[in-house]
Motif scaffolding. Structure first.
Motif, PDB file in Angstrom:
ATOM      1  N   VAL A 295       0.832  -1.204   0.000  1.00  0.00           N
ATOM      2  CA  VAL A 295       0.000   0.000   0.000  1.00  0.00           C
ATOM      3  C   VAL A 295       0.866   1.253   0.000  1.00  0.00           C
ATOM      4  N   GLU A 296       1.897   1.251   0.835  1.00  0.00           N
ATOM      5  CA  GLU A 296       2.778   2.418   0.944  1.00  0.00           C
ATOM      6  C   GLU A 296       3.510   2.679  -0.364  1.00  0.00           C
ATOM      7  N   ALA A 297       4.000   1.639  -1.021  1.00  0.00           N
ATOM      8  CA  ALA A 297       4.757   1.819  -2.263  1.00  0.00           C
ATOM      9  C   ALA A 297       3.883   2.317  -3.396  1.00  0.00           C
ATOM     10  N   ALA A 298       2.592   1.993  -3.364  1.00  0.00           N
ATOM     11  CA  ALA A 298       1.689   2.380  -4.455  1.00  0.00           C
ATOM     12  C   ALA A 298       1.115   3.783  -4.285  1.00  0.00           C
ATOM     13  N   LYS A 299       1.408   4.439  -3.174  1.00  0.00           N
ATOM     14  CA  LYS A 299       0.825   5.746  -2.874  1.00  0.00           C
ATOM     15  C   LYS A 299       1.140   6.778  -3.952  1.00  0.00           C
ATOM     16  N   SER A 300       0.129   7.524  -4.366  1.00  0.00           N
ATOM     17  CA  SER A 300       0.307   8.582  -5.368  1.00  0.00           C
ATOM     18  C   SER A 300       0.605   9.898  -4.677  1.00  0.00           C
ATOM     19  N   THR A 301       1.492  10.689  -5.249  1.00  0.00           N
ATOM     20  CA  THR A 301       1.805  12.009  -4.709  1.00  0.00           C
ATOM     21  C   THR A 301       1.753  13.043  -5.824  1.00  0.00           C
ATOM     22  N   VAL A 302       1.333  14.245  -5.465  1.00  0.00           N
ATOM     23  CA  VAL A 302       1.308  15.372  -6.391  1.00  0.00           C
ATOM     24  C   VAL A 302       2.044  16.528  -5.726  1.00  0.00           C
ATOM     25  N   THR A 303       3.069  17.036  -6.375  1.00  0.00           N
ATOM     26  CA  THR A 303       3.866  18.136  -5.829  1.00  0.00           C
ATOM     27  C   THR A 303       3.217  19.465  -6.185  1.00  0.00           C
ATOM     28  N   VAL A 304       2.967  20.286  -5.165  1.00  0.00           N
ATOM     29  CA  VAL A 304       2.309  21.578  -5.366  1.00  0.00           C
ATOM     30  C   VAL A 304       3.082  22.665  -4.623  1.00  0.00           C
ATOM     31  N   VAL A 305       2.688  23.912  -4.848  1.00  0.00           N
ATOM     32  CA  VAL A 305       3.381  25.045  -4.211  1.00  0.00           C
ATOM     33  C   VAL A 305       3.093  25.088  -2.717  1.00  0.00           C
ATOM     34  N   ASN A 306       1.809  24.968  -2.354  1.00  0.00           N
ATOM     35  CA  ASN A 306       1.416  25.017  -0.944  1.00  0.00           C
ATOM     36  C   ASN A 306       0.507  23.827  -0.636  1.00  0.00           C
ATOM     37  N   PRO A 307       1.076  22.726  -0.147  1.00  0.00           N
ATOM     38  CA  PRO A 307       0.277  21.510   0.081  1.00  0.00           C
ATOM     39  C   PRO A 307      -0.865  21.699   1.074  1.00  0.00           C
ATOM     40  N   ALA A 308      -0.736  22.674   1.972  1.00  0.00           N
ATOM     41  CA  ALA A 308      -1.765  22.873   2.996  1.00  0.00           C
ATOM     42  C   ALA A 308      -2.960  23.664   2.477  1.00  0.00           C
ATOM     43  N   ALA A 309      -2.850  24.231   1.287  1.00  0.00           N
ATOM     44  CA  ALA A 309      -3.939  25.037   0.729  1.00  0.00           C
ATOM     45  C   ALA A 309      -4.110  24.695  -0.748  1.00  0.00           C
ATOM     46  N   PRO A 310      -4.687  23.544  -1.062  1.00  0.00           N
ATOM     47  CA  PRO A 310      -4.804  23.112  -2.453  1.00  0.00           C
ATOM     48  C   PRO A 310      -5.745  23.993  -3.266  1.00  0.00           C
ATOM     49  N   THR A 311      -5.393  24.194  -4.524  1.00  0.00           N
ATOM     50  CA  THR A 311      -6.260  24.909  -5.451  1.00  0.00           C
ATOM     51  C   THR A 311      -7.222  23.908  -6.098  1.00  0.00           C
ATOM     52  N   ALA A 312      -8.162  24.428  -6.853  1.00  0.00           N
ATOM     53  CA  ALA A 312      -9.119  23.559  -7.539  1.00  0.00           C
ATOM     54  C   ALA A 312      -8.400  22.620  -8.503  1.00  0.00           C
ATOM     55  N   ALA A 313      -7.418  23.167  -9.238  1.00  0.00           N
ATOM     56  CA  ALA A 313      -6.681  22.350 -10.202  1.00  0.00           C
ATOM     57  C   ALA A 313      -5.849  21.282  -9.501  1.00  0.00           C
ATOM     58  N   GLU A 314      -5.252  21.621  -8.359  1.00  0.00           N
ATOM     59  CA  GLU A 314      -4.434  20.647  -7.623  1.00  0.00           C
ATOM     60  C   GLU A 314      -5.284  19.538  -7.016  1.00  0.00           C
ATOM     61  N   ALA A 315      -6.479  19.902  -6.537  1.00  0.00           N
ATOM     62  CA  ALA A 315      -7.372  18.915  -5.944  1.00  0.00           C
ATOM     63  C   ALA A 315      -7.815  17.877  -6.972  1.00  0.00           C
ATOM     64  N   ILE A 316      -8.240  18.347  -8.129  1.00  0.00           N
ATOM     65  CA  ILE A 316      -8.701  17.402  -9.140  1.00  0.00           C
ATOM     66  C   ILE A 316      -7.529  16.612  -9.726  1.00  0.00           C
ATOM     67  N   SER A 317      -6.355  17.219  -9.747  1.00  0.00           N
ATOM     68  CA  SER A 317      -5.169  16.507 -10.215  1.00  0.00           C
ATOM     69  C   SER A 317      -4.834  15.345  -9.282  1.00  0.00           C
ATOM     70  N   LEU A 318      -4.939  15.563  -7.974  1.00  0.00           N
ATOM     71  CA  LEU A 318      -4.668  14.508  -6.995  1.00  0.00           C
ATOM     72  C   LEU A 318      -5.689  13.382  -7.109  1.00  0.00           C
ATOM     73  N   ILE A 319      -6.962  13.747  -7.179  1.00  0.00           N
ATOM     74  CA  ILE A 319      -8.015  12.738  -7.268  1.00  0.00           C
ATOM     75  C   ILE A 319      -7.870  11.924  -8.544  1.00  0.00           C
ATOM     76  N   ARG A 320      -7.597  12.612  -9.638  1.00  0.00           N
ATOM     77  CA  ARG A 320      -7.457  11.922 -10.932  1.00  0.00           C
ATOM     78  C   ARG A 320      -6.244  10.989 -10.929  1.00  0.00           C
ATOM     79  N   LYS A 321      -5.136  11.447 -10.346  1.00  0.00           N
ATOM     80  CA  LYS A 321      -3.923  10.622 -10.340  1.00  0.00           C
ATOM     81  C   LYS A 321      -4.114   9.375  -9.492  1.00  0.00           C
ATOM     82  N   ALA A 322      -4.729   9.526  -8.320  1.00  0.00           N
ATOM     83  CA  ALA A 322      -4.966   8.368  -7.454  1.00  0.00           C
ATOM     84  C   ALA A 322      -5.947   7.396  -8.111  1.00  0.00           C
TER      85      ALA A 322
END
Length: 335
Positions: free
Chosen positions: A165-192
């Motif tokens: 499970v740990e090795a398969a984890k998806s990550t998305v690098t963003v400017v401010n991880p604590a305050a996701p933008t709309a584009a970053e949120a959908i990018s994370l969901i889509r990638k996972a």
């Protein structure tokens, strides 16, 4: 033990009184009966068995032969350990002597008995809501060692300790991880979603959930405002807003904010970064809750003791969790 209801700020103005207590809303992320597989009658430990898929057993016929194929499948054993959980609260009437709440008390010899009063109703209301929140918080964040997280080893800990499970984890690098933008949120969901194992992809959308942190959930909603895109569906179900991504319901996990503020679970780490925004894409039947009751928030009793001159609230139940297959879960996080 201290009173569960403490005297807060009271006005000194001696005007009219409204004999009603208003409750601060307590939000719970989800319904354990709807989003997880619940196994009742787990007294302490229960062993569950899982069988892996059996594939590539159909082969070309080459002639009469007594030889059997060599393909095998594993049967694994996992254990649900249900911790012994307790809720112990008490209240003495003297906490609110000299206030308007005393006017709601009973009379005469029963003046110390709070049963049937608005104060008692407030304590029960707060306790029931608190148990519901804590069950979800412990099921995900319990580590059986940290204060307020003991008694249960939760899914974050169990999955973080699973190498697959740990090795398969998806990550998305963003400017401010604590305050996701709309584009970053959908990018994370889509990638996972796209990175999920084939077994999870084949599970019907109605039998899966995407559990997500509240900020990422809210940021994802920004993608839907003013659009009619079919990548997500929003509608009303039992009076509640239901948000979906490619047919899979998104569940905002408010308890995760508390967990991630208190702990640093491995499943939400990437290198040296300790994440605060992420998601868990999972089949509902893959997440098991074991308990000796079907409704922990209803497993309590309230009683008054004449000797102690106090009202007591007592709840007892067993609680443990487990997940079955690494192939039916996919984590994602912003870093």
């Amino acid at each position: 033990m201290a009173n569960v209801a403490d005297k807060g700020t009271f006005a000194t103005y001696s005007g009219a009184n409204l004999n009603e207590i208003f409750y601060e809303p307590v939000f719970r992320s989800d319904d354990i009966m709807r989003n997880y597989r619940v196994l009742p009658n787990v007294k302490h430990k229960m062993n569950v068995f899982t069988s892996a898929a059996l594939t590539k057993i159909v082969q070309k016929y080459t002639g009469c032969s007594a030889t059997s194929g060599s393909t095998q499948f594993d049967i694994d054993e996992k254990t649900i350990t249900a911790g012994r959980m307790r809720v112990a609260l008490e209240q003495c009437t003297d906490e609110f002597f000299g206030t308007y709440i005393e006017e709601m008390y009973r009379n005469g010899v029963d003046v110390m008995n709070l049963e049937g009063t608005q104060l008692a109703d407030a304590i029960v209301n707060r306790a029931v809501k608190g148990i519901a929140q804590d069950v979800v918080r412990l099921a995900w964040g319990g580590d059986d060692s940290t204060a307020n997280y003991q008694g249960v080893t939760g899914w974050m800990k169990l999955m973080g300790d699973n190498a697959t499970v740990e090795a398969a984890k998806s990550t998305v690098t963003v400017v401010n991880p604590a305050a996701p933008t709309a584009a970053e949120a959908i990018s994370l969901i889509r990638k996972a979603y796209d990175a999920a194992p084939a077994a999870l992809q084949q599970v019907p959308a109605s039998d899966k959930k995407i559990f997500v942190t509240p900020k990422t959930y809210n940021a994802y909603l920004s993608n839907l405002e003013g659009t009619s895109a079919d990548l997500a569906i929003t509608n009303q179900q039992d009076g509640l807003l239901v948000v979906k991504f490619r047919g899979v319901e998104l569940v905002p996990m408010y308890e995760w904010d508390t967990i991630l503020a208190d702990l640093n679970p491995t499943i939400m780490k990437s290198g040296t970064h300790e994440g605060t925004e992420g998601l868990c894409y999972c089949a509902v039947e893959n997440l098991i809750i074991g308990s000796d009751v079907t409704d922990p928030e209803g497993s309590f009793k309230v009683f008054y003791d004449d000797l102690e001159e106090k009202m007591f609230f007592r709840g007892y139940f067993k609680l443990g969790v487990q997940f079955l297959y690494p192939s039916l879960v996919q984590w994602g996080m912003l870093k």
